[in-house]
Motif scaffolding. Structure first.
Motif, PDB file in Angstrom:
ATOM      1  N   TYR A  62      -2.899  47.863   1.978  1.00 17.63           N
ATOM      2  CA  TYR A  62      -3.410  49.200   1.655  1.00 17.63           C
ATOM      3  C   TYR A  62      -2.197  50.104   1.425  1.00 17.63           C
ATOM      4  O   TYR A  62      -2.071  51.179   2.004  1.00 17.63           O
ATOM      5  CB  TYR A  62      -4.297  49.749   2.769  1.00 17.63           C
ATOM      6  CG  TYR A  62      -5.265  48.741   3.352  1.00 17.63           C
ATOM      7  CD1 TYR A  62      -6.516  48.553   2.778  1.00 17.63           C
ATOM      8  CD2 TYR A  62      -4.930  47.986   4.473  1.00 17.63           C
ATOM      9  CE1 TYR A  62      -7.408  47.619   3.302  1.00 17.63           C
ATOM     10  CE2 TYR A  62      -5.812  47.055   5.007  1.00 17.63           C
ATOM     11  CZ  TYR A  62      -7.042  46.873   4.417  1.00 17.63           C
ATOM     12  OH  TYR A  62      -7.921  45.950   4.942  1.00 17.63           O
TER      13      TYR A  62
ATOM     14  N   GLU B  51      -2.764  46.914  -2.919  1.00 10.32           N
ATOM     15  CA  GLU B  51      -3.444  48.213  -3.023  1.00 10.32           C
ATOM     16  C   GLU B  51      -4.549  48.091  -4.069  1.00 10.32           C
ATOM     17  O   GLU B  51      -4.353  47.470  -5.121  1.00 10.32           O
ATOM     18  CB  GLU B  51      -2.436  49.294  -3.422  1.00 10.32           C
ATOM     19  CG  GLU B  51      -3.009  50.608  -3.903  1.00 10.32           C
ATOM     20  CD  GLU B  51      -3.891  51.295  -2.884  1.00 10.32           C
ATOM     21  OE1 GLU B  51      -4.913  51.873  -3.290  1.00 10.32           O
ATOM     22  OE2 GLU B  51      -3.552  51.249  -1.687  1.00 10.32           O
ATOM     23  N   SER B  52      -5.702  48.718  -3.794  1.00 10.34           N
ATOM     24  CA  SER B  52      -6.831  48.597  -4.715  1.00 10.34           C
ATOM     25  C   SER B  52      -6.782  49.599  -5.859  1.00 10.34           C
ATOM     26  O   SER B  52      -7.296  49.328  -6.946  1.00 10.34           O
ATOM     27  CB  SER B  52      -8.151  48.763  -3.956  1.00 10.34           C
ATOM     28  OG  SER B  52      -8.222  50.047  -3.354  1.00 10.34           O
TER      29      SER B  52
ATOM     30  N   GLY C   2      -5.790  45.138  -6.042  1.00 12.51           N
ATOM     31  CA  GLY C   2      -7.070  44.562  -5.660  1.00 12.51           C
ATOM     32  C   GLY C   2      -7.370  44.854  -4.207  1.00 12.51           C
ATOM     33  O   GLY C   2      -6.547  45.416  -3.478  1.00 12.51           O
ATOM     34  N   LYS C   3      -8.561  44.476  -3.786  1.00 21.76           N
ATOM     35  CA  LYS C   3      -8.938  44.659  -2.394  1.00 21.76           C
ATOM     36  C   LYS C   3      -8.189  43.658  -1.521  1.00 21.76           C
ATOM     37  O   LYS C   3      -8.056  42.480  -1.883  1.00 21.76           O
ATOM     38  CB  LYS C   3     -10.442  44.500  -2.226  1.00 21.76           C
ATOM     39  CG  LYS C   3     -11.252  45.586  -2.926  1.00 21.76           C
ATOM     40  CD  LYS C   3     -12.738  45.425  -2.652  1.00 21.76           C
ATOM     41  CE  LYS C   3     -13.530  46.565  -3.294  1.00 21.76           C
ATOM     42  NZ  LYS C   3     -14.993  46.434  -3.059  1.00 21.76           N
TER      43      LYS C   3
ATOM     44  N   GLU D  81      -8.922  42.076   1.162  1.00 27.29           N
ATOM     45  CA  GLU D  81      -9.664  40.885   1.592  1.00 27.29           C
ATOM     46  C   GLU D  81      -9.817  39.861   0.477  1.00 27.29           C
ATOM     47  O   GLU D  81     -10.037  38.670   0.737  1.00 27.29           O
ATOM     48  CB  GLU D  81     -11.036  41.270   2.143  1.00 27.29           C
ATOM     49  CG  GLU D  81     -11.954  41.965   1.155  1.00 27.29           C
ATOM     50  CD  GLU D  81     -11.841  43.474   1.195  1.00 27.29           C
ATOM     51  OE1 GLU D  81     -12.844  44.138   0.859  1.00 27.29           O
ATOM     52  OE2 GLU D  81     -10.767  43.998   1.561  1.00 27.29           O
ATOM     53  N   SER D  82      -9.670  40.311  -0.787  1.00 29.60           N
ATOM     54  CA  SER D  82      -9.759  39.380  -1.918  1.00 29.60           C
ATOM     55  C   SER D  82      -8.394  38.867  -2.356  1.00 29.60           C
ATOM     56  O   SER D  82      -8.219  37.679  -2.652  1.00 29.60           O
ATOM     57  CB  SER D  82     -10.449  40.067  -3.105  1.00 29.60           C
ATOM     58  OG  SER D  82     -11.742  40.504  -2.764  1.00 29.60           O
TER      59      SER D  82
ATOM     60  N   THR E 131     -10.428  40.392   7.406  1.00 28.13           N
ATOM     61  CA  THR E 131      -9.007  40.617   7.133  1.00 28.13           C
ATOM     62  C   THR E 131      -8.169  40.395   8.380  1.00 28.13           C
ATOM     63  O   THR E 131      -7.087  39.791   8.324  1.00 28.13           O
ATOM     64  CB  THR E 131      -8.792  42.032   6.575  1.00 28.13           C
ATOM     65  OG1 THR E 131      -9.467  42.151   5.325  1.00 28.13           O
ATOM     66  CG2 THR E 131      -7.313  42.332   6.385  1.00 28.13           C
TER      67      THR E 131
END
Length: 442
Positions: free
Chosen positions: A300, A324-325, A348-349, A351-352, A378
């Motif tokens: 993040y 970072e998303s 991206g997220k 967790e992905s 996560t």
């Protein structure tokens, strides 16, 4: 048969004894019938008349405001802000409490959340219970530190700037926000006519003279001619398609922390308190103690604040991966850290993206998740990477406590916890938890 609608209790008044503080800027009380009240504008130990603002018969709890104080706490003061109080601006929760009392209340909330959600006492978390003010914020009772470098104003139907009332879309018009930083106040947002705008955000960068106004117009409205008291860049948000357009000046502001300058574009996220970024970087680096050659994750990562600090310290033989998303934040992070060849930023997220990296071990982890926290999935993945230390930066003590419980299940314990009052007058608080393997030293 359709159940009869429950009777609304909004407007009902109860004389109550105020109990402990609760997470969210209110205190707990009970009516004589045992109904739970979450009461704002009160302090523990007071006796008040509480007027219900939300709730109905049979509800699990009611929300209320203390409209008359019958027996006051020694920690109570007159709110310095003329727009604070029951039914008024919802931006500040503790204007009526002495600064030291505000920090003590926040500490009680953090301790309660740790105990209830993670089964941790302050001692077990390596925390002495202190909530530290930011540099320069320790002011006498009745004075207010001007710290908020980003203020989002709502706009009334007749074009006046104001702030939202608590849990409401209604706007409280104001002529000055006491907690706004000097750089925001000097823009004079409250003095202008903003007819046709839904909101106006004012941004005053830290470490540069950059100022920015972000306008969100109502559908079909024309932008006003922005002539402010000093040079300022202007952006427009098109909410229909989720795009930000540059109207005038740079599309970014320059923020500074840890000896580096960071570009933050399109009204993107940066810590709101002028001392927050440096305070948090210092706490994280003191907790992690990075070594030359370490491999680190910054999750993040925003525009790269912690990734930059890590890269500085792990050296040319080390490496940092940021995730970072936000697309614009990733662009800014790559720009900000372009001088570090061993830093990579993925979009991206978490967790992905994290599972797709193929990373099976790291030395250090920093995570600064949104208010909802990182979550079990996560945390389980991070716990499997064998990091020597993990720094968890949290703006919500409940989410932090839940995730600390997941980390415990994954074999990590809290080494230290530091708590900072980076949002004076509000109920918000920032925590930095340093974790290490539970079997270390065994």
């Amino acid at each position: 048969m359709q159940a009869e609608p429950r009777k609304s209790l909004v407007g009902e008044e109860y004389e109550v004894e105020i109990g402990p503080v609760a997470h969210g800027g209110h205190c707990i009380a009970r009516t004589s019938e045992g109904q739970v009240l979450f009461v704002r504008h009160a302090l523990p130990g007071e006796r008040v008349v509480a007027r219900v603002t939300e709730g109905e018969e049979g509800a699990r709890f009611l929300r209320a405001d203390a409209v008359t104080v019958l027996e006051a706490s020694k920690d109570r003061i007159d709110a310095p802000c003329p727009f604070a109080g029951p039914g008024r601006c919802g931006g500040c929760d503790w204007q009526h409490a002495k600064p030291g009392a505000q920090r003590r209340l926040k500490g009680e909330v953090v301790a309660e959340q740790l105990q209830r959600l993670a089964g941790l006492t302050p001692e077990e978390a390596g925390w002495d219970g202190t909530v530290m003010p930011a540099e320069g914020d320790k002011v006498p009772a009745g004075q207010v530190p001007s710290w908020r470098t980003r203020v989002q104003y709502a706009v009334t139907a007749d074009g006046r700037a104001g702030l939202r009332r608590h849990r409401s879309h209604e706007v409280e018009p104001i002529d000055h926000c006491l907690i706004a930083a000097e750089g925001v106040s000097e823009l004079g947002i409250e003095k202008r006519d903003w007819t046709g705008m839904d909101s106006v955000e004012a941004i005053a960068a830290t470490g540069s003279q950059d100022r920015q106004v972000v306008l969100t117009p109502k559908p079909g409205a024309r932008l006003p001619l922005v002539e402010l008291d000093r040079p300022v860049s202007v952006l427009r948000i098109d909410e229909r398609i989720g795009q930000v357009h540059r109207v005038h000046g740079r599309p970014f502001v320059r923020e500074r922390a840890d000896g580096r300058t960071y570009r933050v574009g399109n009204g993107g996220f940066w810590q709101v308190h002028p001392k927050a970024a440096d305070t948090l970087v210092t706490a994280v680096m003191q907790g992690l103690l990075p070594r030359k050659g370490d491999m680190a994750l910054d999750l993040y990562c925003g525009v790269g604040l912690f990734a930059g600090a890590l890269a500085d310290r792990v050296g040319e033989q080390g490496a940092v991966l940021g995730i970072e998303s936000g697309k614009r934040a990733v662009e800014d992070a790559r720009h900000n850290l372009a001088d570090f060849p061993r830093v990579r930023i993925e979009q991206g997220k978490v967790e992905s993206v994290l599972p797709r990296t193929g990373i099976t071990e790291v030395d250090l982890v920093v995570l600064d998740p949104p208010r909802a926290g990182a979550g079990r999935r996560t945390v389980e993945h991070l716990s499997s990477l064998g990091a020597r230390r993990i720094a968890y930066v949290a703006c919500d003590p409940a989410a932090l406590a839940r995730d600390l419980a997941y980390f415990r299940d994954g074999g990590y314990k809290v080494r230290t916890l530091r708590v900072f009052d980076l949002f004076p007058m509000t109920h918000h608080v920032e925590c930095v938890a340093i974790l290490e393997p539970a079997d270390k030293g065994v």
